[in-house]
Design a protein around this motif. Structure first.
Motif, mmCIF file in Angstrom:
data_model
loop_
_atom_site.group_PDB
_atom_site.id
_atom_site.type_symbol
_atom_site.label_atom_id
_atom_site.label_comp_id
_atom_site.label_asym_id
_atom_site.label_seq_id
_atom_site.Cartn_x
_atom_site.Cartn_y
_atom_site.Cartn_z
ATOM 1 N N LEU A 90 -34.077 -4.622 1.022
ATOM 2 C CA LEU A 90 -33.607 -5.113 -0.278
ATOM 3 C C LEU A 90 -34.750 -5.763 -1.067
ATOM 4 O O LEU A 90 -34.864 -5.572 -2.283
ATOM 5 C CB LEU A 90 -32.471 -6.122 -0.088
ATOM 6 C CG LEU A 90 -31.167 -5.580 0.496
ATOM 7 C CD1 LEU A 90 -30.158 -6.713 0.673
ATOM 8 C CD2 LEU A 90 -30.576 -4.489 -0.400
ATOM 9 N N ALA A 91 -35.590 -6.517 -0.372
ATOM 10 C CA ALA A 91 -36.699 -7.199 -1.062
ATOM 11 C C ALA A 91 -37.686 -6.179 -1.633
ATOM 12 O O ALA A 91 -38.186 -6.349 -2.753
ATOM 13 C CB ALA A 91 -37.417 -8.143 -0.096
ATOM 14 N N ALA A 92 -37.949 -5.112 -0.869
ATOM 15 C CA ALA A 92 -38.879 -4.085 -1.364
ATOM 16 C C ALA A 92 -38.285 -3.388 -2.584
ATOM 17 O O ALA A 92 -38.986 -3.107 -3.556
ATOM 18 C CB ALA A 92 -39.178 -3.076 -0.261
ATOM 19 N N LYS A 93 -36.979 -3.097 -2.533
ATOM 20 C CA LYS A 93 -36.332 -2.457 -3.678
ATOM 21 C C LYS A 93 -36.300 -3.392 -4.894
ATOM 22 O O LYS A 93 -36.156 -2.933 -6.023
ATOM 23 C CB LYS A 93 -34.918 -2.011 -3.304
ATOM 24 C CG LYS A 93 -34.927 -0.773 -2.393
ATOM 25 C CD LYS A 93 -33.528 -0.304 -2.036
ATOM 26 C CE LYS A 93 -32.766 0.239 -3.241
ATOM 27 N NZ LYS A 93 -33.357 1.463 -3.815
ATOM 28 N N SER A 94 -36.425 -4.693 -4.637
ATOM 29 C CA SER A 94 -36.461 -5.674 -5.731
ATOM 30 C C SER A 94 -37.891 -5.928 -6.200
ATOM 31 O O SER A 94 -38.149 -6.853 -6.964
ATOM 32 C CB SER A 94 -35.823 -6.989 -5.279
ATOM 33 O OG SER A 94 -34.508 -6.767 -4.829
#
Ligand code: G3P
Length: 217
Positions: free
Chosen positions: A117-121
């Motif tokens: 999720l952090a990478a996609k953010s």
């Protein structure tokens, strides 16, 4: 592999900055409390000592508050990296700040799903806490291996910043896995220098040199 130092202690930071080994600094609210100093002043001073990213963590948990605090913190210096918690509001703020050109470090990561999720953010850094996972009987380093594999599969640009490091083994395992960064307590960074055979060998060389009666200068 980049080395960040995980402290808000200016004396420690200044001493280790001289080593030429420091690529950045991470702080968190607990480290700021331990320093006993004003948060914004400490961040400003650290940013002047270390040119790399200096993580300053927001205290807000709601999106609007996180953004308001981030706007104050990122004005302190060009190398401030905004640290946000791995929550829906934190990741929403991460996306907006990253799109705006601000470095964001997403903290309190304990699972590969959270790291995805952090990478996609579009986080600049994801901070998985290996020591705290080990502390509860989980395998902190397996989390690093999983995140590195997932990020490589998709070419995510988010850097894996290994946090909650307790010892040199964490550092070496992380390096073998290809983690981009480790943030080290000063004591762990100093431990990396040590080997008993280095001490023993140096003592022997110096003793033999003394026997020659020579000087180099
Ligand atoms: O700054 C985040 C992390 O490095 C904290 O480490 O030792 O409090 O688990 P620790």
């Amino acid at each position: 592999m980049k080395f960040f130092i995980d402290t808000a202690d200016l004396a420690e930071i200044r001493a280790l900055a001289n080593s030429g080994l420091l690529d950045g600094v991470t702080t968190n609210p607990s480290l700021i409390a331990k320093s006993g100093r004003d948060f914004k002043e400490v961040i400003k001073e650290i940013c002047a000592v270390v040119p790399g990213p200096v993580s300053a963590e927001v205290a807000g948990t709601e999106y609007d508050q996180i953004m308001a605090e981030a706007n104050v913190l990122r004005k302190i210096a060009d190398n401030v990296c905004i640290k946000v918690p791995l929550t829906p509001d934190g990741l929403r703020a991460c996306r907006h700040l990253s799109d705006d050109g601000t470095l964001v470090n997403v903290t309190l990561c304990f699972s590969p799903a959270q790291a995805l999720l952090a990478a996609k953010s579009k986080a600049a850094f994801i901070s998985p806490f290996v020591g705290r996972l080990d502390d509860i009987g989980w395998d902190g380093m397996q989390l690093i291996a999983d995140i590195v594999e997932i990020y490589e599969n998709y070419g995510f640009r988010t850097e894996v910043l290994v946090a909650s490091v307790r010892n040199p083994v964490h550092v070496i395992e992380a390096a073998k896995m290809g983690a981009h960064v480790a943030t080290l307590p000063p004591s762990v960074l100093r431990m990396l220098f040590n080997h008993p055979l280095t001490d023993k060998g140096l003592a022997a060389f110096l003793a033999d040199w003394a026997k020659t009666g020579q000087t180099i200068i």
